[in-house]
Design a protein around this motif. Sequence first.
Motif, PDB file in Angstrom:
ATOM      1  N   GLU A 182       0.788  -1.233   0.000  1.00 45.60           N
ATOM      2  CA  GLU A 182       0.000   0.000   0.000  1.00 45.60           C
ATOM      3  C   GLU A 182       0.822   1.286   0.000  1.00 45.60           C
ATOM      4  OE1 GLU A 182      -3.790  -2.008   2.408  1.00 45.60           O
ATOM      5  OE2 GLU A 182      -2.698  -0.313   3.288  1.00 45.60           O
ATOM      6  N   LEU A 183       1.994   1.285   0.575  1.00 45.00           N
ATOM      7  CA  LEU A 183       2.751   2.526   0.723  1.00 45.00           C
ATOM      8  C   LEU A 183       3.572   2.855  -0.524  1.00 45.00           C
ATOM      9  CD1 LEU A 183       4.083   2.224   4.382  1.00 45.00           C
ATOM     10  CD2 LEU A 183       2.027   3.413   3.577  1.00 45.00           C
ATOM     11  N   GLN A 184       3.847   4.140  -0.693  1.00 46.67           N
ATOM     12  CA  GLN A 184       4.745   4.589  -1.742  1.00 46.67           C
ATOM     13  C   GLN A 184       6.184   4.246  -1.357  1.00 46.67           C
ATOM     14  OE1 GLN A 184       3.633   5.934  -4.642  1.00 46.67           O
ATOM     15  NE2 GLN A 184       1.552   5.602  -3.872  1.00 46.67           N
ATOM     16  N   ASP A 185       7.037   4.223  -2.346  1.00 45.33           N
ATOM     17  CA  ASP A 185       8.421   3.822  -2.106  1.00 45.33           C
ATOM     18  C   ASP A 185       9.182   4.749  -1.162  1.00 45.33           C
ATOM     19  OD1 ASP A 185       8.112   1.618  -3.678  1.00 45.33           O
ATOM     20  OD2 ASP A 185       8.915   2.556  -5.495  1.00 45.33           O
ATOM     21  N   ASP A 186       8.796   6.024  -1.120  1.00 45.62           N
ATOM     22  CA  ASP A 186       9.520   6.958  -0.257  1.00 45.62           C
ATOM     23  C   ASP A 186       8.864   7.120   1.115  1.00 45.62           C
ATOM     24  OD1 ASP A 186       7.249   8.225  -1.136  1.00 45.62           O
ATOM     25  OD2 ASP A 186       8.228  10.151  -1.557  1.00 45.62           O
TER      26      ASP A 186
END
Length: 209
Positions: A182-186
């Motif tokens: 679910e999370l973005q890479d950064d």
Amino acid sequence: MFHKSFPALNPGTHLATLEEGRPSECVPPASLEANSLKKSSWGVLFTGIVGGTLVAVYAVATPFVTPALRRICLPFVPATTKQIENVVKMLECRRGALVDIGSGDGRIVIAAAKEGFTAVGYELNPWLVWYSRYRAWREGVQASARFYISDLWKVTFSQYSNVVIFGVPQMMAQLEKKLELELQDDARVIACRFPFPHWTPAQALPRVF
């Protein structure tokens, strides 16, 4: 701290009619009727008090007991002052929305809001959520610190750039998979008590309990 990019009863009414000239020995004295009525009233009052007390206890205790019956229990253990300081330190130079998974009494969310973050807390216990909202109002950050009654496994965290979790070992592997999807890479994930099983920390501070 981890970066996502690393793998990772009612009485009845009785009607009596007396025929003229017939004795009335079946009619109880008035004083006896009064005593009976008084005893009955006290009985109803006592039953009402006991019943009301039980309902109140149930209403208060249920939000605390129910989570313990779940497959994975996330107990409420308030964050210490040092733990809050460590979270704030890990958030230095960070931007974006923040979420505290299992926010308890709201102290992490409130601290983040004071640092300029738009912060959200998800908590299953409604009493703690209501208390958190009161604390945010008292601290003057109710506009940027919001709290919701929700199961963390039913929430999508894709809109958050910063994630804080005070978890238990039994949940970390499953949560790791969920955040990985679910999370973005950064995104930055701050695990405050127990590490994720597969992610390698990008930064670590001494564990504080």
